[in-house]
Design an enzyme around this catalytic site. Structure first.
Site, mmCIF file in Angstrom:
data_model
loop_
_atom_site.group_PDB
_atom_site.id
_atom_site.type_symbol
_atom_site.label_atom_id
_atom_site.label_comp_id
_atom_site.label_asym_id
_atom_site.label_seq_id
_atom_site.Cartn_x
_atom_site.Cartn_y
_atom_site.Cartn_z
ATOM 1 N N LYS A 80 0.866 -1.175 0.000
ATOM 2 C CA LYS A 80 0.000 0.000 0.000
ATOM 3 C C LYS A 80 0.899 1.220 0.000
ATOM 4 C CE LYS A 80 -4.522 0.937 0.500
ATOM 5 N NZ LYS A 80 -5.703 0.218 0.053
ATOM 6 N N GLY A 179 -25.480 2.482 3.510
ATOM 7 C CA GLY A 179 -24.701 3.047 2.404
ATOM 8 C C GLY A 179 -25.316 2.687 1.074
ATOM 9 N N GLY A 181 -24.005 4.072 -1.892
ATOM 10 C CA GLY A 181 -23.052 4.651 -2.839
ATOM 11 C C GLY A 181 -22.811 3.700 -4.005
ATOM 12 N N HIS A 182 -21.580 3.671 -4.486
ATOM 13 C CA HIS A 182 -21.279 2.844 -5.662
ATOM 14 C C HIS A 182 -21.595 1.374 -5.410
ATOM 15 C CE1 HIS A 182 -18.911 6.462 -6.657
ATOM 16 N NE2 HIS A 182 -19.313 6.156 -7.870
ATOM 17 N N VAL A 183 -21.047 0.833 -4.318
ATOM 18 C CA VAL A 183 -21.245 -0.588 -4.031
ATOM 19 C C VAL A 183 -22.695 -0.830 -3.573
ATOM 20 C CG1 VAL A 183 -20.557 -2.518 -2.558
ATOM 21 C CG2 VAL A 183 -18.817 -0.962 -3.463
HETATM 22 P P1 NAD Z 1 -19.097 5.438 -1.922
HETATM 23 O O1 NAD Z 1 -18.416 6.629 -1.363
HETATM 24 O O2 NAD Z 1 -19.588 5.451 -3.327
HETATM 25 O O3 NAD Z 1 -20.351 5.045 -1.005
HETATM 26 C C1 NAD Z 1 -20.357 5.122 0.378
HETATM 27 C C2 NAD Z 1 -21.714 5.671 0.772
HETATM 28 O O4 NAD Z 1 -21.845 5.593 2.185
HETATM 29 C C3 NAD Z 1 -21.931 7.138 0.391
HETATM 30 O O5 NAD Z 1 -23.120 7.252 -0.350
HETATM 31 C C4 NAD Z 1 -22.023 7.849 1.730
HETATM 32 O O6 NAD Z 1 -22.892 8.963 1.705
HETATM 33 C C5 NAD Z 1 -22.532 6.758 2.629
HETATM 34 N N1 NAD Z 1 -22.284 6.915 4.050
HETATM 35 C C6 NAD Z 1 -21.221 7.490 4.670
HETATM 36 N N2 NAD Z 1 -21.384 7.451 5.999
HETATM 37 C C7 NAD Z 1 -22.564 6.813 6.230
HETATM 38 C C8 NAD Z 1 -23.279 6.463 7.403
HETATM 39 N N3 NAD Z 1 -22.815 6.745 8.605
HETATM 40 N N4 NAD Z 1 -24.462 5.819 7.264
HETATM 41 C C9 NAD Z 1 -24.948 5.533 6.059
HETATM 42 N N5 NAD Z 1 -24.318 5.858 4.905
HETATM 43 C C10 NAD Z 1 -23.151 6.477 4.988
HETATM 44 O O7 NAD Z 1 -18.085 4.223 -1.676
HETATM 45 P P2 NAD Z 1 -18.158 2.760 -2.318
HETATM 46 O O8 NAD Z 1 -17.214 2.688 -3.453
HETATM 47 O O9 NAD Z 1 -19.564 2.357 -2.504
HETATM 48 O O10 NAD Z 1 -17.509 1.903 -1.140
HETATM 49 C C11 NAD Z 1 -18.237 1.605 0.035
HETATM 50 C C12 NAD Z 1 -17.363 0.811 1.000
HETATM 51 O O11 NAD Z 1 -16.904 -0.378 0.387
HETATM 52 C C13 NAD Z 1 -16.116 1.537 1.476
HETATM 53 O O12 NAD Z 1 -15.833 1.114 2.799
HETATM 54 C C14 NAD Z 1 -15.033 1.010 0.557
HETATM 55 O O13 NAD Z 1 -13.750 1.083 1.144
HETATM 56 C C15 NAD Z 1 -15.483 -0.427 0.424
HETATM 57 N N6 NAD Z 1 -15.011 -1.087 -0.796
HETATM 58 C C16 NAD Z 1 -15.350 -0.577 -2.018
HETATM 59 C C17 NAD Z 1 -14.903 -1.229 -3.165
HETATM 60 C C18 NAD Z 1 -15.282 -0.712 -4.525
HETATM 61 O O14 NAD Z 1 -15.097 -1.441 -5.500
HETATM 62 N N7 NAD Z 1 -15.803 0.497 -4.649
HETATM 63 C C19 NAD Z 1 -14.121 -2.384 -3.062
HETATM 64 C C20 NAD Z 1 -13.813 -2.899 -1.805
HETATM 65 C C21 NAD Z 1 -14.263 -2.243 -0.675
#
Ligand code: NAD
Length: 356
Positions: A80, A179, A181-183
């Site tokens: 990392k 959450g 978001g993307h995932v």
């Molecule tokens: P993202 O930023 O698109 O989505 C995260 C969402 O969580 C946002 O919409 C945000 O507003 C919301 N959020 C923040 N605090 C919150 C709370 N207290 N309660 C409810 N919602 C809340 O991120 P993502 O890409 O969807 O990733 C989400 C998680 O998955 C992260 O922890 C990331 O490290 C992990 N992750 C993502 C990937 C990936 O491919 N994107 C891969 C492995 C792990």
């Protein structure tokens, strides 16, 4: 901090401090374990207040990547990097290129990619200086990993449901999504298509509303999403969400979601076990993202192939649950055991001479 003492205790290989006078770059690259192959792990940019905070973070994150990559069956080690600075204020072309040059000096021992505070576009800039960067914006690159991550989480959830609820089908099951978001959004789509009942919360209300509108989910206050009565609680927002405050309030049978570092402490993993809640270890179920980006190393990136590999997260979850059952240990320890056993077994192969 006694860096070499810490590295000795947790088996780190290398920690590199990078400084570039012209751009002002201050960065760290940590390589935890490269037994299985070159280290792969993203580059985080964050305004650390203390150097020690950056050192602890990069070392901790690099070790996490060793376990995630090994358990996912990838021929990759764990590493990392962190750039010390505010991504909104301090990021410049020169800084990113300087970082790329440091990555290049490692000759392929470390591959970088985007992480929080850096973007796909930043990786494009680094690419001018290094061959060892993945997840670019160009066609033929792996692009947005989140649909693959969400697909893997969905597959892993089904495996856990099979073990814990006696049926892999999620039709009619209640799933609480923290959450959107993307995932979270992409996961909601898979679950809705299967006929699950969704409850969703996001601190950004518009994102939760979108899931409600498109998939018929019920929305709740983010402060109570973990306490919703449900079959599966799915954290897809932030880390340390499973802690001394939230665990006593959980009303689920299973915790399975994409967020990284869900357990605040290992004791919280023990507590879930004690309460009879099946915790699906985060780095096992969310490996779709790294599986996706690692596919670039096969030459031409192929999304179908990446999806096929992410589908195998289902079997990996089953493997971890079987280890936990057979050895009578919590699931988070079973995941570590799966990773450590693979590293030990494959590492031994290296003792045999292979003419090249
Ligand atoms: P993202 O930023 O698109 O989505 C995260 C969402 O969580 C946002 O919409 C945000 O507003 C919301 N959020 C923040 N605090 C919150 C709370 N207290 N309660 C409810 N919602 C809340 O991120 P993502 O890409 O969807 O990733 C989400 C998680 O998955 C992260 O922890 C990331 O490290 C992990 N992750 C993502 C990937 C990936 O491919 N994107 C891969 C492995 C792990």
């Amino acid at each position: 901090m006694e860096i070499l003492t810490y590295m000795t205790e947790y088996g780190y290989e290398q920690l590199i401090a990078c400084y570039d006078r012209v751009s002002g770059l201050k960065a760290l690259i940590a390589l935890h374990n490269t037994t299985l192959g070159p280290a792969l792990g993203g580059c985080r940019m964050y305004p650390y207040q203390q150097e020690d905070d950056a050192i602890v973070d990069v070392l901790r994150l690099a070790k996490g990547m060793t376990y995630k990559n090994a358990a996912a069956g990838l021929n990759l080690g764990g590493g990392k990097s962190v750039i010390i600075g505010d991504p909104r204020r301090d990021k410049t072309e020169a800084l990113l290129r300087a970082f790329g040059r440091f990555v290049q000096t490692l000759g392929g021992r470390y591959y970088t990619a985007e992480d929080s505070g850096t973007s796909v576009e930043d990786m494009d800039v680094m690419r001018s200086e290094t061959d060892y960067v993945m997840g670019l914006s160009t066609s033929g690159s792996s692009g947005d990993p989140s649909p693959v991550t969400a697909f893997g989480v969905w597959r892993g959830m089904k495996a856990a449901a099979g073990e814990c609820l006696g049926d892999e089908s999620l039709r009619g099951r209640t799933i609480a999504l923290q959450g959107a978001g993307h995932v979270g959004f992409s996961l909601a789509q898979h679950l809705a298509e299967e006929g699950a009942r969704l409850v969703v919360a996001d601190v950004d209300g518009t994102k939760a509303e979108r899931v409600a509108r498109e998939f018929g989910a019920e929305t709740v206050d983010p402060a109570v999403i973990h306490a919703v009565p449900c079959d599966i609680f799915s954290p897809n927002a932030l880390g340390a969400v499973l802690n001394g405050r939230t665990i006593p309030e959980l009303k689920c049978r299973i915790v399975a979601g994409g967020a990284n570092n869900q357990l605040a402490t290992e004791a919280d993993g023990d507590e879930l076990e004690r309460r009879g809640i099946m915790y699906v270890p985060d780095y096992i179920i969310n490996a779709g993202g790294v599986i996706n980006v690692a596919d670039e190393m096969q030459g031409q990136y192929n999304r179908d192939r990446a999806m096929k590999k992410a589908a195998a997260i289902h079997d990996n979850v089953r493997r971890v649950l079987a280890i936990a059952r057979q050895e009578g240990i919590p699931t988070y320890l079973a995941a570590d055991r799966l990773a450590e056993d693979r590293i030990a077994r494959i590492g031994q192969l290296h003792q045999m001479y292979m003419p090249r």
